[in-house]
Design a protein around this motif. Structure first.
Motif, mmCIF file in Angstrom:
data_model
loop_
_atom_site.group_PDB
_atom_site.id
_atom_site.type_symbol
_atom_site.label_atom_id
_atom_site.label_comp_id
_atom_site.label_asym_id
_atom_site.label_seq_id
_atom_site.Cartn_x
_atom_site.Cartn_y
_atom_site.Cartn_z
ATOM 1 N N LEU A 167 37.141 44.830 42.042
ATOM 2 C CA LEU A 167 36.163 46.250 41.931
ATOM 3 C C LEU A 167 36.004 46.667 42.743
ATOM 4 O O LEU A 167 35.591 48.241 43.096
ATOM 5 N N ALA A 168 35.525 46.073 43.552
ATOM 6 C CA ALA A 168 34.886 46.435 45.207
ATOM 7 C C ALA A 168 36.070 46.294 46.255
ATOM 8 O O ALA A 168 35.595 47.403 47.478
ATOM 9 N N LEU A 169 37.274 45.572 46.641
ATOM 10 C CA LEU A 169 37.497 45.635 47.174
ATOM 11 C C LEU A 169 38.923 45.558 46.906
ATOM 12 O O LEU A 169 39.092 45.635 45.984
ATOM 13 N N ARG A 170 40.190 46.461 47.608
ATOM 14 C CA ARG A 170 41.542 46.600 47.403
ATOM 15 C C ARG A 170 42.285 45.638 47.290
ATOM 16 O O ARG A 170 44.053 45.625 46.850
ATOM 17 N N LEU A 223 34.725 35.328 39.722
ATOM 18 C CA LEU A 223 34.975 36.072 40.877
ATOM 19 C C LEU A 223 35.796 37.915 41.109
ATOM 20 O O LEU A 223 35.875 38.525 42.213
ATOM 21 N N THR A 224 37.351 36.907 40.975
ATOM 22 C CA THR A 224 38.158 38.109 40.383
ATOM 23 C C THR A 224 38.021 38.668 40.109
ATOM 24 O O THR A 224 38.439 40.454 41.525
ATOM 25 N N PHE A 225 37.173 39.328 39.189
ATOM 26 C CA PHE A 225 37.239 40.080 38.859
ATOM 27 C C PHE A 225 35.604 41.740 39.418
ATOM 28 O O PHE A 225 36.570 42.422 39.188
ATOM 29 N N VAL A 226 35.086 40.405 39.999
ATOM 30 C CA VAL A 226 33.632 41.178 40.239
ATOM 31 C C VAL A 226 34.615 41.814 41.531
ATOM 32 O O VAL A 226 34.378 43.268 42.059
ATOM 33 N N GLY A 238 46.060 37.714 51.992
ATOM 34 C CA GLY A 238 46.814 38.238 50.281
ATOM 35 C C GLY A 238 46.449 39.148 49.861
ATOM 36 O O GLY A 238 46.198 40.152 50.628
ATOM 37 N N THR A 239 47.749 38.881 48.633
ATOM 38 C CA THR A 239 47.436 39.865 47.659
ATOM 39 C C THR A 239 46.650 40.279 46.505
ATOM 40 O O THR A 239 46.240 40.476 45.693
ATOM 41 N N ASN A 240 46.516 38.668 45.593
ATOM 42 C CA ASN A 240 46.113 38.415 44.533
ATOM 43 C C ASN A 240 44.186 37.554 44.778
ATOM 44 O O ASN A 240 44.323 36.359 45.773
#
Length: 249
Positions: A43-46, A37-40, A51-53
């Motif tokens: 790539l699509a969202l800033r 989920l983090t990888f996908v 938070g930021t992570n």
């Protein structure tokens, strides 16, 4: 207590094996899902909704959701799994349920602590965690999984078709439980509809403990504990009346 402990030890050896590999898989499975989920989404969202992570955001939603799924499924099949042992007069259906709740609650707590700690250390995050808020979210998760699992333990025996129907109904829950987004970003009238999903509350409560800036005012622990108590009591009533028929079936 000796009966429950014996059942618990049996559960450990059969569910996770006699080596540490089984417990490693319990940790690696949610960790792999969070990494994907983090990888996908990175790539699509800033940035994530809170938070930021990305990893800590999705972990705060995915871990309580997966804990509910795991504990609920184990409780729902408790009598089926321990059926041969229930013929002994010293073993009851409640022993089987309690043993499964204890083992899976401890396991999911371990998974939560290891994965969350790993993310915080790996990304070197400066987090202000509200431990009581997180504990309440996990307690809500345990209560709801136990209650619904106990009721489904009976319903899946009454109607084997219900097990298939329930499996279909729970598949979209990851999208309907605010795991991948926050409840506050859902437009009306869908937000009012989602509120009735108790999983939204336990995910929101856990996130409120993880993120100091997130104020989940929509969360109602009373609602979740109420559903948990009702389903648990109904399950016990039905099981107490029919569990002899269940083990003789």
């Amino acid at each position: 207590m000796r009966t429950i402990l014996a059942l618990l030890m049996r559960e450990m050896s059969t569910t996770y094996g006699r080596s540490i590999i089984g417990y490693l898989w319990a940790i690696l499975e949610p960790a792999a899902g969070i990494m994907l989920l983090t990888f996908v989404f990175s790539l699509a969202l800033r940035s994530p909704p809170i938070g930021t992570n990305f990893a800590i955001f999705y972990a705060s939603g995915m871990l309580p959701f997966m804990a509910w799924m795991s504990i609920h499924q184990r409780v729902a099949t408790a009598i089926r799994f321990s059926k041969p042992l229930l013929f002994y007069p010293g073993v009851t259906y409640l022993d089987a349920i309690v043993a499964r709740v204890l083992l899976n609650a401890i396991t999911q707590l371990m998974v939560f602590l290891v994965v969350m700690s790993g993310i915080i250390v790996f990304y070197d995050l400066d987090m202000i965690l509200d431990i009581p808020a997180i504990a309440l979210g996990l307690l809500m998760t345990l209560a709801l999984a136990t209650g619904m699992g106990t009721l489904n333990c009976y319903l899946m025996w009454v109607s084997p078709t219900w097990e298939k129907i329930w499996g279909v109904l729970t598949r979209p829950l990851v999208l309907l439980s605010c795991v991948l987004f926050t409840f506050d970003t859902v437009p009306q009238p869908y937000q009012n509809w989602l509120w009735w999903n108790p999983l939204v509350h336990l995910v929101g409560q856990t996130r409120q403990g993880v993120f100091a800036t997130y104020d989940a005012t929509y969360v109602s622990p009373l609602y979740v504990f109420g559903i948990s108590l009702i389903t648990f009591c109904l399950g016990l009533i039905f099981l107490n009346s029919h569990y002899r028929d269940m083990i003789n079936d």
